[in-house]
Scaffold this motif. Structure first.
Motif, mmCIF file in Angstrom:
data_model
loop_
_atom_site.group_PDB
_atom_site.id
_atom_site.type_symbol
_atom_site.label_atom_id
_atom_site.label_comp_id
_atom_site.label_asym_id
_atom_site.label_seq_id
_atom_site.Cartn_x
_atom_site.Cartn_y
_atom_site.Cartn_z
ATOM 1 N N GLY A 1 -4.857 10.253 -2.551
ATOM 2 C CA GLY A 1 -6.203 10.670 -2.907
ATOM 3 C C GLY A 1 -6.190 11.682 -4.052
ATOM 4 O O GLY A 1 -6.991 11.611 -4.981
ATOM 5 N N MET A 2 -5.267 12.625 -3.991
ATOM 6 C CA MET A 2 -5.156 13.616 -5.058
ATOM 7 C C MET A 2 -4.789 12.958 -6.371
ATOM 8 O O MET A 2 -5.306 13.295 -7.429
ATOM 9 N N ARG A 3 -3.878 12.017 -6.311
ATOM 10 C CA ARG A 3 -3.463 11.352 -7.541
ATOM 11 C C ARG A 3 -4.632 10.618 -8.179
ATOM 12 O O ARG A 3 -4.791 10.617 -9.398
ATOM 13 N N GLN A 4 -5.447 10.001 -7.350
ATOM 14 C CA GLN A 4 -6.581 9.278 -7.919
ATOM 15 C C GLN A 4 -7.564 10.265 -8.513
ATOM 16 O O GLN A 4 -8.169 10.005 -9.545
ATOM 17 N N ARG A 5 -7.728 11.406 -7.886
ATOM 18 C CA ARG A 5 -8.586 12.422 -8.488
ATOM 19 C C ARG A 5 -8.047 12.871 -9.846
ATOM 20 O O ARG A 5 -8.797 13.095 -10.795
ATOM 21 N N THR B 1 -10.464 2.378 -5.455
ATOM 22 C CA THR B 1 -10.226 2.845 -4.089
ATOM 23 C C THR B 1 -9.466 1.849 -3.237
ATOM 24 O O THR B 1 -9.208 2.101 -2.070
ATOM 25 N N THR B 2 -9.076 0.736 -3.804
ATOM 26 C CA THR B 2 -8.459 -0.320 -2.999
ATOM 27 C C THR B 2 -7.167 0.137 -2.343
ATOM 28 O O THR B 2 -6.868 -0.241 -1.219
ATOM 29 N N ALA B 3 -6.399 0.940 -3.053
ATOM 30 C CA ALA B 3 -5.086 1.309 -2.514
ATOM 31 C C ALA B 3 -5.147 2.551 -1.633
ATOM 32 O O ALA B 3 -4.120 3.076 -1.234
ATOM 33 N N LEU B 4 -6.337 3.025 -1.331
ATOM 34 C CA LEU B 4 -6.441 4.287 -0.596
ATOM 35 C C LEU B 4 -6.864 4.068 0.848
ATOM 36 O O LEU B 4 -7.485 3.070 1.194
ATOM 37 N N ASP B 5 -6.549 5.047 1.679
ATOM 38 C CA ASP B 5 -7.025 5.028 3.065
ATOM 39 C C ASP B 5 -8.544 5.118 3.115
ATOM 40 O O ASP B 5 -9.179 5.611 2.196
ATOM 41 N N MET C 1 -10.348 4.516 -18.820
ATOM 42 C CA MET C 1 -10.144 3.593 -17.708
ATOM 43 C C MET C 1 -9.311 4.238 -16.614
ATOM 44 O O MET C 1 -8.391 4.994 -16.900
ATOM 45 N N ILE C 2 -9.670 3.968 -15.367
ATOM 46 C CA ILE C 2 -8.804 4.372 -14.273
ATOM 47 C C ILE C 2 -8.395 3.120 -13.505
ATOM 48 O O ILE C 2 -9.162 2.167 -13.380
ATOM 49 N N PHE C 3 -7.178 3.153 -13.020
ATOM 50 C CA PHE C 3 -6.576 1.952 -12.472
ATOM 51 C C PHE C 3 -6.470 2.004 -10.962
ATOM 52 O O PHE C 3 -6.755 3.009 -10.323
ATOM 53 N N GLN C 4 -5.965 0.896 -10.442
ATOM 54 C CA GLN C 4 -6.016 0.712 -9.003
ATOM 55 C C GLN C 4 -5.033 1.586 -8.243
ATOM 56 O O GLN C 4 -5.392 2.246 -7.287
ATOM 57 N N ASP C 5 -3.788 1.570 -8.653
ATOM 58 C CA ASP C 5 -2.775 2.155 -7.802
ATOM 59 C C ASP C 5 -2.351 3.533 -8.304
ATOM 60 O O ASP C 5 -1.552 3.625 -9.230
ATOM 61 N N PRO C 6 -2.850 4.600 -7.725
ATOM 62 C CA PRO C 6 -2.508 5.927 -8.241
ATOM 63 C C PRO C 6 -1.035 6.272 -8.034
ATOM 64 O O PRO C 6 -0.519 7.161 -8.690
ATOM 65 N N MET C 7 -0.380 5.578 -7.139
ATOM 66 C CA MET C 7 1.038 5.878 -6.924
ATOM 67 C C MET C 7 1.848 5.578 -8.171
ATOM 68 O O MET C 7 2.763 6.295 -8.524
ATOM 69 N N THR C 8 1.535 4.463 -8.825
ATOM 70 C CA THR C 8 2.360 4.045 -9.954
ATOM 71 C C THR C 8 1.700 4.272 -11.300
ATOM 72 O O THR C 8 2.324 4.039 -12.330
ATOM 73 N N SER C 9 0.436 4.720 -11.299
ATOM 74 C CA SER C 9 -0.246 4.840 -12.584
ATOM 75 C C SER C 9 0.002 6.153 -13.282
ATOM 76 O O SER C 9 -0.492 6.361 -14.384
#
Lengths: 327, 337, 343
Positions: B156-160, B180-184, B92-100
């Motif tokens: 973007g890098m974090r989500q990758r 992708t919700t939390a991304l530009d 699973m991958i989650f919404q907010d890459p900043m905090t995940s």
């Protein structure tokens, strides 16, 4: 075009960068906003769009004097309010108010919503307490809230309703200008529609002028008469909504428009998509020359050396690019 | 061959104010190599459903029904067994890459952990797999990246990195919850392109949860629309946009700001989603539906039924011609009722 | 990291400097001015004549202007007593003999010993007490705190809350005296009082004598640390990255220890460092209750007999220990959380 009421010229806002082992010296500044001009006319909606790090939120805060600006000037109704403070600034604050992005964070959770909405009236000492309460209830009706909920707390409301509370709080002083910082980003799609409709109704009924900060280009297209696209602290394209949306001249504007997911699967499959390389840069180390050139799909050799300035044509459509796209 | 088959999933949370049924009888299937989009707004139960599949719910939640992933039945599976599947068979991958991502561990450490939790490999092999994983998602200089911390990377890098981490053990099912919700917007375009590329390279079934119909149109093969804990419509993506059948879907499509022409009011769906503590009887969308009839407000609620001549199923009491007519109006962009 | 460390050390040195100034002013001019306690008078014996006071002043170097005195004090603290000072205070003795009387922290004329030797003779007791107590309270609180957070509102959680409340409410001398009465006097499980020196070959007598006072001291701190561990863990266990770790298939124990605890521990480490630093300056109530000859007891005695140099010396010593503890805590936190290193 009606007369301009709020203008900003050459606005620069930066954050200090400090270095030093014992004593921190300021060795440089991060220019979040690096020379921005804008003009808001009576009754119009001006949108400022861009992604994170472009400086639009900092600019919005600077425009309402929530933070000081380092250089440039801001003029409201012909008066320079750049360095005003105290009483004189309060006058400005009555006429130019702000709506914030996060309806959860922008309301004090321990304050009843009636109090939150009444606070601007209290601060500016407008009317008697009874009159203030009445004004709040009128505002609540105007934004579609039930006036009987005056004594409830923010957590008892949904996201959309909280944003309505924020809007009521912004209109209660009967301002002329409202700066909306991402007013619908934190809301669900169907609620977004409600709030956008509300903002349009209020503009018509109360004669408001808006500056809307947003990253959602579809919402902006609905609301805005004119658009300014920001990148790394600069305006790189501006013009009437139709000009920018249908005939973008700057490669970044085109990429931004192209990046939006299209709610039409056939179109999504067949269209030509522009996907930029690299990340949205941070203003700490802006690239040399044209700031967009490292990610620009059509950059030329000279773009790394020359920093193009914004040039505005007679029809109001302007761009900052040495090799603009064909119209 | 369906990789994931969910039948009559019901997830209930025990709260201080009483039981809340977040997922109320959801059934769906996903094939290998297919992308199923789950669309709904906040509170519709889509996240609860994904957590039910992963087994990541708190102890106060009960799950009933059937979740069949290949040969495994996930409901009532012992926790230890479920844990071996989590991160290897289903990721699973989650919404907010900043905090995940764990802020105090390096990217390399976190990637290698993902590998070594499920594969018996040496540290060096784990590192090599991590590097390969980062390269596969388009991160430049992957060896150097291993030593960086999450806060040193962009969103973007974090989500990758999150996507790479999820794919390291070649899962059969990948669940992406609002990736992708939390991304530009431009970063979102990059991640969506990455997901499209991965779809053809990786043979996994993908469940993409989102509230953004644009994302659905760009990436998904099939779409399920969720409202108040139930699926109200399910269709291949082309059909959903061309011939939507459920009033809620019409509302969602019509509310898209890009759809309405300037000068007209944006279509808005009146009211707000119901509380799941005390859901209305009958069709849960009836209180907000402009075309609701008396039968809609009474139990039993409408069940998903096939629409003749298509692969769509919809749960609605309206007759087929009405639905077709309204659906066509919405799809063409005209103002709907 | 190195720059971070250097910055912290320099900052710490600056703080110590300020403390020396504060101590000097408070125990010197302010004390004399406010309460008529002048070291010269004290040392001069009973009913001194003015000349005797003057000669004592010269002996102690108190006839110099204050800034000069401060400069000498500072120099003595850093490099030790100068030959000139030695000649003045203990004429005729060798350097080694004089060091018995005059050290970096000054001289306790009442005891005819250097403050340094007094401090060093008492410090091992306080150090032992502090370390054993710290070990006990950390070994109790962290597991209880973590387990309470994993199972909130369980029996363990609720009873640990009660335990916390009791520990924080009952004063240390009350629990201490109760403990002594029941465990040492009545049932003679532990010795009544006293301290055995630590020896590597046989540490048991040392531990045996310390166990009761250290445990009573630990109970007070355990209370706070259970609370803070519990609340930190509760917050951390709700974070998104913990959810990611679980999604990767990590076992719950791994999630708790490797992911959550490390992130949760920052405020705990910070508090621990400060508390330990404070304790090293002397746990007065415990030492007095249990009759331990530690720094805290020494401070009380010195204050009672108006032994200004000793009292001032202990204050300064404690301050230095706290500064050092702070620096160590900062470095440990920066090791645990890389984002801190950027500051």
């Amino acid at each position: 075009m009606s007369e301009p009421i709020l203008t900003a010229t050459g606005v620069k806002i930066g954050f200090p960068v400090k270095r030093g082992i014992v004593f921190q010296r300021e060795v440089g500044r991060v220019q979040a906003v690096d020379g921005v001009d804008l003009t808001l006319h009576q009754g119009e909606t001006l949108a400022i769009v861009g992604e994170s790090g472009c400086g639009k939120t900092t600019l919005a805060r600077g425009l309402v004097r929530l933070r000081d600006i380092d250089a440039g000037s801001i003029t409201y109704m012909g008066d320079d309010i750049t360095r005003r403070s105290g009483r004189a600034l309060n006058d400005f604050r009555r006429q130019v108010t702000m709506i914030f992005q996060d309806p959860i964070a922008s309301l004090d959770p321990r304050m009843r919503i009636g109090q939150s909405m009444q606070e601007p009236l209290d601060i500016h000492s407008i009317g008697t307490p009874a009159e203030r309460k009445r004004k709040v209830q009128e505002a609540m009706e105007r934004v579609g809230l039930n006036p009987e909920h005056y004594n409830r707390f923010p957590h008892e409301f949904s996201g959309g309703q909280r944003q309505r509370i924020g809007i009521a709080r912004a209109i209660i002083l009967e301002p002329r200008v409202i700066v909306c910082d991402e007013p619908v980003s934190a809301l669900d799609v169907s609620v977004q529609a409600q709030i956008v409709n509300l903002l349009e109704d209020l503009q018509r009924d109360l004669g408001l002028s808006y500056i809307v900060i947003a990253h959602d280009l579809d919402v902006v297209r609905r609301l805005a008469d004119r658009v300014q696209v920001m990148y790394l602290g600069r305006v790189i394209e501006q013009g009437e909504g139709e000009q920018v949306y249908n005939h973008p001249r700057h490669p970044y504007s085109k990429a931004l428009l192209s990046a939006r997911p299209i709610a039409d699967p056939k179109l999504a499959r067949s269209r030509e998509r522009i996907v930029l390389q690299g990340d949205v840069p941070s203003p700490i180390n802006p690239p040399a020359g044209c700031r967009f050139h490292p990610r620009c799909p059509v950059a030329q050799a000279s773009c790394s050396a020359h920093d193009p300035q914004l040039e505005v044509a007679a029809d109001g459509h302007g761009w900052a690019c040495a090799y603009p796209l064909a119209p | 061959m369906a990789l994931l088959t969910v039948e009559n999933l019901r997830t209930t949370f025990r709260t201080d104010d009483g039981p809340v049924c977040a997922v109320d009888g959801v059934s769906l299937t996903v094939d290998a190599g297919q992308v199923l989009g789950i669309v709904g707004e906040s509170g519709c139960g889509k996240s609860a459903m994904s957590l039910s599949i992963m087994g990541l719910l708190p102890d106060s939640a009960t799950v009933e029904g059937s979740i069949q992933l290949g040969e495994h039945q996930l409901v009532d599976m012992p926790k230890n067994e479920l844990r071996t599947l989590r991160g290897s068979e289903v990721a699973m991958i989650f919404q907010d890459p900043m905090t995940s991502l764990n802020p105090v561990m390096t990217i390399g450490w976190q990637l290698e952990e993902a590998v070594r939790l499920h594969q018996k490999v040496s540290k060096r092999e784990a590192r090599a797999l991590a590097v390969a994983g980062l390269a596969a998602v388009g991160i430049p200089s992957p060896e150097d990246r291993l030593k960086t911390y999450p806060h040193e990377l962009s969103g973007g890098m974090r989500q990758r990195v999150m996507i790479a981490m999820a794919l390291l053990n070649r899962p059969r099912l990948l669940i992406a919850d609002e990736p992708t919700t939390a991304l530009d917007v431009t970063t979102q375009a990059q991640i969506l392109e990455l997901m499209r590329d991965l779809r053809s390279e990786v043979d996994a079934a993908i469940v993409l949860i989102t509230h953004d119909l644009g994302v659905v149109a760009e990436v998904c093969d099939e779409v399920a629309v969720m409202y108040a804990g139930r699926i109200v419509e399910r269709a291949p993506v082309d059909e959903l946009f061309a011939r939507p059948q459920h009033p809620y879907t019409w509302g969602l499509l019509a509310s898209l700001p890009g759809r309405n022409r300037a000068g007209e009011r944006l279509h808005q769906i009146a009211g707000s989603p119901p509380s799941l503590m005390n859901p209305p009887a009958g069709c849960r969308f009836a209180p907000r539906c402009a075309m609701a009839m008396d039968v809609c407000r009474a139990d039993p609620a409408p069940v998903l039924a096939a629409v003749a001549g298509s692969d769509t199923v919809v749960a609605c009491h309206l007759d087929a011609p009405t639905r077709a007519r309204e659906g066509a109006r919405v799809a063409s962009g005209e103002e709907s009722a | 990291m190195i720059r971070f460390l250097i910055r912290r050390i320099l900052g710490g040195a600056f703080v110590v400097l300020v403390v020396t100034l504060a101590v000097f002013v408070l125990f010197g001019p302010v004390l004399t001015w406010k309460s008529n306690i002048s070291p010269a008078r004290l040392y001069a014996g009973k009913n001194p004549s003015p000349q005797q006071i003057e000669s004592v002043k010269a002996l102690l170097g108190l006839d110099q202007p204050y800034y000069v005195q401060y400069a000498y004090t500072l120099r003595r603290l850093v490099v030790g007593p100068t030959q000139e000072e030695r000649d003045r205070v203990c004429p005729g003795s060798t350097a080694a003999e004089c060091d018995q009387l005059l050290g970096r922290f000054g001289s306790s004329f009442a005891k005819q010993r250097s403050v340094d030797s007094l401090i060093w003779s008492r410090f091992p007791v306080t150090l032992s007490l502090a370390i054993v107590a710290a070990l006990i309270w950390m070994l109790i609180s962290i597991p209880i705190g973590v387990l309470s957070a994993i199972r909130p509102r369980s029996l363990l959680d609720r009873s640990s809350t009660v335990f916390v409340l009791i520990g924080q409410s009952l004063p240390v001398y009350y629990i201490g005296l109760l403990a002594i009465y029941f465990l040492a006097y009545k049932y003679q499980i532990f010795p009544l009082s006293g301290y055995e020196n630590f020896s590597l070959s046989n540490p048991w007598p040392w531990l045996y004598h310390l166990l009761l006072p250290a445990t009573v001291l630990a109970l007070q701190f355990a209370a706070i640390y259970v609370r803070i561990t519990r609340s930190q863990m509760l917050d951390t266990l709700n974070e998104d990255y913990v959810r990611t770790a679980r999604a990767k298939g990590a076992s719950e124990s791994r999630v708790v220890v490797r992911h959550a605890l490390r992130n949760a521990s920052l405020p705990i480490v910070t508090m621990f460092g400060l508390d330990l630093g404070l304790l090293l300056g002397g746990a007065i109530l415990i030492e007095v209750t249990f009759g331990l000859q530690g720094l805290g007891a020494l401070a009380v005695e010195a204050a009672k007999r108006l032994d200004v140099p000793t009292t001032a010396g202990i204050v300064l010593f404690s301050a230095i220990l706290i500064v050092v503890a702070n620096i160590i805590v900062d470095v440990v936190c920066a090791t645990l959380d890389p984002r801190i290193r950027l500051e």
